[in-house]
Scaffold this motif. Structure first.
Motif, PDB file in Angstrom:
ATOM      1  N   GLU A  71      -4.799   7.379   0.328  1.00 61.26           N
ATOM      2  CA  GLU A  71      -3.682   7.123  -0.585  1.00 61.26           C
ATOM      3  C   GLU A  71      -3.295   5.659  -0.413  1.00 61.26           C
ATOM      4  OE1 GLU A  71       0.938   8.388  -0.855  1.00 61.26           O
ATOM      5  OE2 GLU A  71      -0.513  10.035  -0.763  1.00 61.26           O
ATOM      6  N   ILE A  72      -3.030   4.985  -1.527  1.00 58.28           N
ATOM      7  CA  ILE A  72      -2.646   3.577  -1.497  1.00 58.28           C
ATOM      8  C   ILE A  72      -1.476   3.385  -2.442  1.00 58.28           C
ATOM      9  CG2 ILE A  72      -3.395   1.185  -1.873  1.00 58.28           C
ATOM     10  CD1 ILE A  72      -6.309   2.238  -1.747  1.00 58.28           C
ATOM     11  N   ASP A  73      -0.495   2.599  -2.011  1.00 54.75           N
ATOM     12  CA  ASP A  73       0.536   2.176  -2.947  1.00 54.75           C
ATOM     13  C   ASP A  73       0.687   0.662  -2.863  1.00 54.75           C
ATOM     14  OD1 ASP A  73       2.384   1.583  -0.845  1.00 54.75           O
ATOM     15  OD2 ASP A  73       3.279   3.558  -0.986  1.00 54.75           O
ATOM     16  N   PHE A  74       1.142   0.093  -3.959  1.00 54.22           N
ATOM     17  CA  PHE A  74       1.287  -1.350  -4.094  1.00 54.22           C
ATOM     18  C   PHE A  74       2.729  -1.729  -4.374  1.00 54.22           C
ATOM     19  CE2 PHE A  74      -3.173  -1.959  -6.178  1.00 54.22           C
ATOM     20  CZ  PHE A  74      -3.780  -2.037  -4.942  1.00 54.22           C
ATOM     21  N   PRO A 116      -3.327  -9.246  -0.405  1.00 55.33           N
ATOM     22  CA  PRO A 116      -1.901  -9.016  -0.137  1.00 55.33           C
ATOM     23  C   PRO A 116      -1.679  -8.547   1.295  1.00 55.33           C
ATOM     24  CG  PRO A 116      -2.827  -7.205  -1.414  1.00 55.33           C
ATOM     25  CD  PRO A 116      -3.903  -8.248  -1.294  1.00 55.33           C
ATOM     26  N   ALA A 117      -0.441  -8.649   1.745  1.00 55.65           N
ATOM     27  CA  ALA A 117      -0.074  -8.063   3.033  1.00 55.65           C
ATOM     28  C   ALA A 117      -0.416  -6.580   2.982  1.00 55.65           C
ATOM     29  CB  ALA A 117       1.414  -8.252   3.278  1.00 55.65           C
ATOM     30  N   ARG A 118      -0.841  -6.027   4.113  1.00 51.11           N
ATOM     31  CA  ARG A 118      -1.252  -4.622   4.086  1.00 51.11           C
ATOM     32  C   ARG A 118      -0.911  -3.929   5.389  1.00 51.11           C
ATOM     33  NH1 ARG A 118      -7.466  -2.874   4.078  1.00 51.11           N
ATOM     34  NH2 ARG A 118      -7.126  -2.905   6.312  1.00 51.11           N
ATOM     35  N   THR A 119      -0.536  -2.668   5.242  1.00 54.15           N
ATOM     36  CA  THR A 119      -0.392  -1.747   6.359  1.00 54.15           C
ATOM     37  C   THR A 119      -1.365  -0.614   6.116  1.00 54.15           C
ATOM     38  OG1 THR A 119       1.960  -2.258   6.555  1.00 54.15           O
ATOM     39  CG2 THR A 119       1.215  -0.208   7.557  1.00 54.15           C
ATOM     40  N   GLU A 148      -3.882  -9.570  -9.010  1.00 48.82           N
ATOM     41  CA  GLU A 148      -3.356 -10.866  -8.569  1.00 48.82           C
ATOM     42  C   GLU A 148      -1.839 -10.843  -8.382  1.00 48.82           C
ATOM     43  OE1 GLU A 148      -3.428 -10.889 -13.048  1.00 48.82           O
ATOM     44  OE2 GLU A 148      -4.828 -10.263 -11.486  1.00 48.82           O
ATOM     45  N   ASN A 149      -1.172  -9.831  -8.931  1.00 45.71           N
ATOM     46  CA  ASN A 149       0.280  -9.699  -8.799  1.00 45.71           C
ATOM     47  C   ASN A 149       0.702  -8.855  -7.596  1.00 45.71           C
ATOM     48  OD1 ASN A 149      -0.257  -9.535 -12.100  1.00 45.71           O
ATOM     49  ND2 ASN A 149       1.246 -11.041 -11.409  1.00 45.71           N
ATOM     50  N   VAL A 150      -0.263  -8.241  -6.930  1.00 46.50           N
ATOM     51  CA  VAL A 150       0.048  -7.378  -5.786  1.00 46.50           C
ATOM     52  C   VAL A 150       0.387  -8.243  -4.574  1.00 46.50           C
ATOM     53  CG1 VAL A 150      -0.853  -5.614  -4.219  1.00 46.50           C
ATOM     54  CG2 VAL A 150      -1.414  -5.513  -6.655  1.00 46.50           C
ATOM     55  N   VAL A 151       1.540  -8.000  -3.996  1.00 45.63           N
ATOM     56  CA  VAL A 151       1.966  -8.775  -2.826  1.00 45.63           C
ATOM     57  C   VAL A 151       1.922  -7.954  -1.538  1.00 45.63           C
ATOM     58  CG1 VAL A 151       3.376 -10.394  -4.148  1.00 45.63           C
ATOM     59  CG2 VAL A 151       4.420  -8.310  -3.235  1.00 45.63           C
ATOM     60  N   SER A 152       1.894  -6.631  -1.665  1.00 40.62           N
ATOM     61  CA  SER A 152       1.877  -5.774  -0.488  1.00 40.62           C
ATOM     62  C   SER A 152       1.221  -4.445  -0.836  1.00 40.62           C
ATOM     63  CB  SER A 152       3.309  -5.539   0.001  1.00 40.62           C
ATOM     64  OG  SER A 152       3.319  -4.702   1.131  1.00 40.62           O
ATOM     65  N   ALA A 153       0.499  -3.893   0.132  1.00 43.27           N
ATOM     66  CA  ALA A 153      -0.150  -2.596  -0.051  1.00 43.27           C
ATOM     67  C   ALA A 153       0.059  -1.755   1.197  1.00 43.27           C
ATOM     68  CB  ALA A 153      -1.641  -2.778  -0.311  1.00 43.27           C
TER      69      ALA A 153
END
Length: 80
Positions: free
Chosen positions: A72-75, A55-58, A22-27
């Protein structure tokens, strides 16, 4: 399977900081076989976040990742 494992690892890091998804704002997500994996990746990714609160995502196709990973994913997370 790699997407689930990546989320497991990210949850360990977030929980260690007293945070959650719930704290993730971008990935940012990177896929080495974008055309073959995107649909499945997207379904697994979406299962971790409530609809309307993703969250916003690319998501980027790439030619290679460390340790021959396919995902691979980063937050970026925000502390309350």
């Amino acid at each position: 399977a790699q997407t689930h494992k990546t989320f497991d690892n990210l949850l360990v890091v977030l929980n260690g900081l007293g945070l959650g998804l719930e704290n993730v704002v971008s990935a940012r997500a990177f896929l080495t076989d974008f055309h073959a994996d995107y649909q499945c990746f997207n379904a697994v990714y979406a299962s971790y976040f409530p609809e309307g609160r993703r969250p916003a995502r690319t998501c980027i196709g790439t030619t290679g990742l460390a340790r021959h990973a396919r995902v691979e994913i980063d937050f970026i997370a925000r502390r309350p």
